[in-house]
Design a protein around this motif. Structure first.
Motif, PDB file in Angstrom:
ATOM      1  N   ARG A  42      49.270  47.932  46.276  1.00  0.00           N
ATOM      2  CA  ARG A  42      49.814  47.650  44.949  1.00  0.00           C
ATOM      3  C   ARG A  42      49.537  46.192  44.595  1.00  0.00           C
ATOM      4  O   ARG A  42      49.538  45.335  45.465  1.00  0.00           O
ATOM      5  CB  ARG A  42      51.323  47.873  44.909  1.00  0.00           C
ATOM      6  N   ASN A  43      49.351  45.927  43.311  1.00  0.00           N
ATOM      7  CA  ASN A  43      49.201  44.564  42.826  1.00  0.00           C
ATOM      8  C   ASN A  43      49.642  44.543  41.368  1.00  0.00           C
ATOM      9  O   ASN A  43      49.221  45.392  40.583  1.00  0.00           O
ATOM     10  CB  ASN A  43      47.754  44.077  42.959  1.00  0.00           C
ATOM     11  N   ASP A  44      50.467  43.583  41.035  1.00  0.00           N
ATOM     12  CA  ASP A  44      50.987  43.456  39.669  1.00  0.00           C
ATOM     13  C   ASP A  44      51.578  44.766  39.165  1.00  0.00           C
ATOM     14  O   ASP A  44      51.373  45.149  38.012  1.00  0.00           O
ATOM     15  CB  ASP A  44      49.897  42.960  38.716  1.00  0.00           C
ATOM     16  N   GLY A  45      52.281  45.477  40.052  1.00  0.00           N
ATOM     17  CA  GLY A  45      52.969  46.700  39.662  1.00  0.00           C
ATOM     18  C   GLY A  45      52.091  47.935  39.557  1.00  0.00           C
ATOM     19  O   GLY A  45      52.572  48.994  39.183  1.00  0.00           O
ATOM     20  N   GLN A  46      50.812  47.816  39.854  1.00  0.00           N
ATOM     21  CA  GLN A  46      49.914  48.967  39.766  1.00  0.00           C
ATOM     22  C   GLN A  46      49.408  49.366  41.143  1.00  0.00           C
ATOM     23  O   GLN A  46      49.221  48.525  42.026  1.00  0.00           O
ATOM     24  CB  GLN A  46      48.704  48.649  38.882  1.00  0.00           C
ATOM     25  N   SER A  47      49.170  50.642  41.290  1.00  0.00           N
ATOM     26  CA  SER A  47      48.592  51.172  42.512  1.00  0.00           C
ATOM     27  C   SER A  47      47.144  50.685  42.634  1.00  0.00           C
ATOM     28  O   SER A  47      46.421  50.595  41.643  1.00  0.00           O
ATOM     29  CB  SER A  47      48.623  52.706  42.456  1.00  0.00           C
ATOM     30  N   VAL A  48      46.741  50.343  43.861  1.00  0.00           N
ATOM     31  CA  VAL A  48      45.372  49.898  44.129  1.00  0.00           C
ATOM     32  C   VAL A  48      44.779  50.828  45.184  1.00  0.00           C
ATOM     33  O   VAL A  48      45.334  50.973  46.266  1.00  0.00           O
ATOM     34  CB  VAL A  48      45.345  48.434  44.631  1.00  0.00           C
ATOM     35  N   SER A  49      43.652  51.458  44.855  1.00  0.00           N
ATOM     36  CA  SER A  49      43.012  52.375  45.809  1.00  0.00           C
ATOM     37  C   SER A  49      41.947  51.681  46.641  1.00  0.00           C
ATOM     38  O   SER A  49      41.762  52.019  47.808  1.00  0.00           O
ATOM     39  CB  SER A  49      42.421  53.585  45.090  1.00  0.00           C
ATOM     40  N   THR A  50      41.246  50.712  46.051  1.00  0.00           N
ATOM     41  CA  THR A  50      40.246  49.935  46.782  1.00  0.00           C
ATOM     42  C   THR A  50      40.163  48.532  46.196  1.00  0.00           C
ATOM     43  O   THR A  50      40.581  48.287  45.070  1.00  0.00           O
ATOM     44  CB  THR A  50      38.827  50.550  46.703  1.00  0.00           C
ATOM     45  N   MET A  51      39.596  47.624  46.993  1.00  0.00           N
ATOM     46  CA  MET A  51      39.286  46.279  46.520  1.00  0.00           C
ATOM     47  C   MET A  51      37.853  45.982  46.931  1.00  0.00           C
ATOM     48  O   MET A  51      37.471  46.234  48.081  1.00  0.00           O
ATOM     49  CB  MET A  51      40.216  45.233  47.123  1.00  0.00           C
ATOM     50  N   GLU A  52      37.087  45.478  46.004  1.00  0.00           N
ATOM     51  CA  GLU A  52      35.708  45.097  46.298  1.00  0.00           C
ATOM     52  C   GLU A  52      35.586  43.591  46.147  1.00  0.00           C
ATOM     53  O   GLU A  52      35.984  43.030  45.127  1.00  0.00           O
ATOM     54  CB  GLU A  52      34.744  45.812  45.355  1.00  0.00           C
ATOM     55  N   LEU A  53      35.052  42.947  47.186  1.00  0.00           N
ATOM     56  CA  LEU A  53      34.886  41.498  47.171  1.00  0.00           C
ATOM     57  C   LEU A  53      33.411  41.148  47.150  1.00  0.00           C
ATOM     58  O   LEU A  53      32.618  41.707  47.917  1.00  0.00           O
ATOM     59  CB  LEU A  53      35.545  40.872  48.405  1.00  0.00           C
ATOM     60  N   GLU A  54      33.072  40.199  46.282  1.00  0.00           N
ATOM     61  CA  GLU A  54      31.711  39.689  46.181  1.00  0.00           C
ATOM     62  C   GLU A  54      31.744  38.188  46.428  1.00  0.00           C
ATOM     63  O   GLU A  54      32.781  37.543  46.258  1.00  0.00           O
ATOM     64  CB  GLU A  54      31.135  39.966  44.791  1.00  0.00           C
ATOM     65  N   HIS A  55      30.595  37.642  46.816  1.00  0.00           N
ATOM     66  CA  HIS A  55      30.515  36.192  47.023  1.00  0.00           C
ATOM     67  C   HIS A  55      29.105  35.735  46.686  1.00  0.00           C
ATOM     68  O   HIS A  55      28.216  36.539  46.422  1.00  0.00           O
ATOM     69  CB  HIS A  55      30.875  35.828  48.454  1.00  0.00           C
ATOM     70  N   TYR A  56      28.943  34.431  46.681  1.00  0.00           N
ATOM     71  CA  TYR A  56      27.645  33.816  46.427  1.00  0.00           C
ATOM     72  C   TYR A  56      27.138  33.322  47.777  1.00  0.00           C
ATOM     73  O   TYR A  56      27.584  32.284  48.259  1.00  0.00           O
ATOM     74  CB  TYR A  56      27.812  32.668  45.436  1.00  0.00           C
ATOM     75  N   PRO A  57      26.223  34.082  48.427  1.00  0.00           N
ATOM     76  CA  PRO A  57      25.767  33.703  49.778  1.00  0.00           C
ATOM     77  C   PRO A  57      25.231  32.271  49.826  1.00  0.00           C
ATOM     78  O   PRO A  57      24.526  31.817  48.932  1.00  0.00           O
ATOM     79  CB  PRO A  57      24.655  34.714  50.069  1.00  0.00           C
ATOM     80  N   GLY A  58      25.610  31.574  50.877  1.00  0.00           N
ATOM     81  CA  GLY A  58      25.214  30.178  51.049  1.00  0.00           C
ATOM     82  C   GLY A  58      26.213  29.243  50.407  1.00  0.00           C
ATOM     83  O   GLY A  58      26.744  28.345  51.059  1.00  0.00           O
ATOM     84  N   GLN A 122      40.003  28.268  45.514  1.00  0.00           N
ATOM     85  CA  GLN A 122      38.774  27.497  45.358  1.00  0.00           C
ATOM     86  C   GLN A 122      37.522  28.132  45.958  1.00  0.00           C
ATOM     87  O   GLN A 122      36.420  27.730  45.621  1.00  0.00           O
ATOM     88  CB  GLN A 122      38.957  26.100  45.967  1.00  0.00           C
ATOM     89  N   ALA A 123      37.672  29.063  46.871  1.00  0.00           N
ATOM     90  CA  ALA A 123      36.485  29.674  47.480  1.00  0.00           C
ATOM     91  C   ALA A 123      35.813  30.598  46.470  1.00  0.00           C
ATOM     92  O   ALA A 123      36.484  31.341  45.754  1.00  0.00           O
ATOM     93  CB  ALA A 123      36.873  30.455  48.732  1.00  0.00           C
ATOM     94  N   PRO A 124      34.488  30.555  46.399  1.00  0.00           N
ATOM     95  CA  PRO A 124      33.768  31.383  45.422  1.00  0.00           C
ATOM     96  C   PRO A 124      33.671  32.852  45.854  1.00  0.00           C
ATOM     97  O   PRO A 124      32.644  33.312  46.355  1.00  0.00           O
ATOM     98  CB  PRO A 124      32.401  30.708  45.315  1.00  0.00           C
ATOM     99  N   PHE A 125      34.786  33.555  45.664  1.00  0.00           N
ATOM    100  CA  PHE A 125      34.849  35.006  45.861  1.00  0.00           C
ATOM    101  C   PHE A 125      35.292  35.632  44.553  1.00  0.00           C
ATOM    102  O   PHE A 125      36.063  35.038  43.792  1.00  0.00           O
ATOM    103  CB  PHE A 125      35.888  35.380  46.932  1.00  0.00           C
ATOM    104  N   TRP A 126      34.843  36.852  44.323  1.00  0.00           N
ATOM    105  CA  TRP A 126      35.265  37.613  43.165  1.00  0.00           C
ATOM    106  C   TRP A 126      35.805  38.934  43.669  1.00  0.00           C
ATOM    107  O   TRP A 126      35.162  39.616  44.467  1.00  0.00           O
ATOM    108  CB  TRP A 126      34.104  37.803  42.203  1.00  0.00           C
TER     109      TRP A 126
END
Length: 158
Positions: A42-58, A122-126
């Protein structure tokens, strides 16, 4: 040879193995502090089924290395390790490990908290969550920015 201080990876990590590698053969270590972040259903009162994380390699690794260097300037620590996962994750999956060694617990606790507060804003993750209403991108919270501010750092996303 020492393992890298920063790893970005899709696969899970073994907390015991990582702590062992960080403190192995260092008789000066009197304290190890760890933080493991996991995917919530759950996050902000909503059910969460998956989370996908992206980053900028290097760029991501370089930013986290700089965070560890800053923690070492601020606190009397011997070592630190940050492992952050990317890709598609499920609730209960481990996302991040922050581990810090020092002679005494106070320095380890502070450095670990500092690194996590820094990473959170501060870490570049989305991050993208899947909810019953569809996908949504996750922004840093005001509370995350406030946590960073207590270290005298202004969040660049504020």
């Amino acid at each position: 040879m020492n393992p890298p201080r920063v790893r970005i990876q899709t696969e899970d990590f073994d907390l015991s193995a990582e702590v062992d590698a960080l403190r192995r053969q260092d008789p000066h270590v009197g304290a190890v502090c760890t933080f493991v972040g996991t995917v919530r259903d759950r996050n902000d009162g909503q059910s969460v089924s998956t989370m996908e994380l992206e980053h900028y390699p290097g760029m991501t690794e370089k930013a986290i290395e700089a965070m560890i260097d800053e923690a070492a300037r601020r606190f009397d620590i011997f070592g630190a390790r940050v492992i952050h996962r990317v890709g598609l994750l499920q609730p209960l999956d481990q996302i991040v490990l922050v581990a810090v060694t020092s002679a005494h617990r106070g320095e380890s606790f502070q450095a670990c908290e500092f690194l996590m507060d820094y990473l959170k804003t501060q870490a570049p993750f989305w991050k993208k969550e899947q909810t019953p209403e569809g996908a949504r991108w996750v922004d840093a919270r005001a509370s995350d920015d406030a946590a960073l501010a207590k270290w005298g750092i202004q969040a660049v996303n504020a």
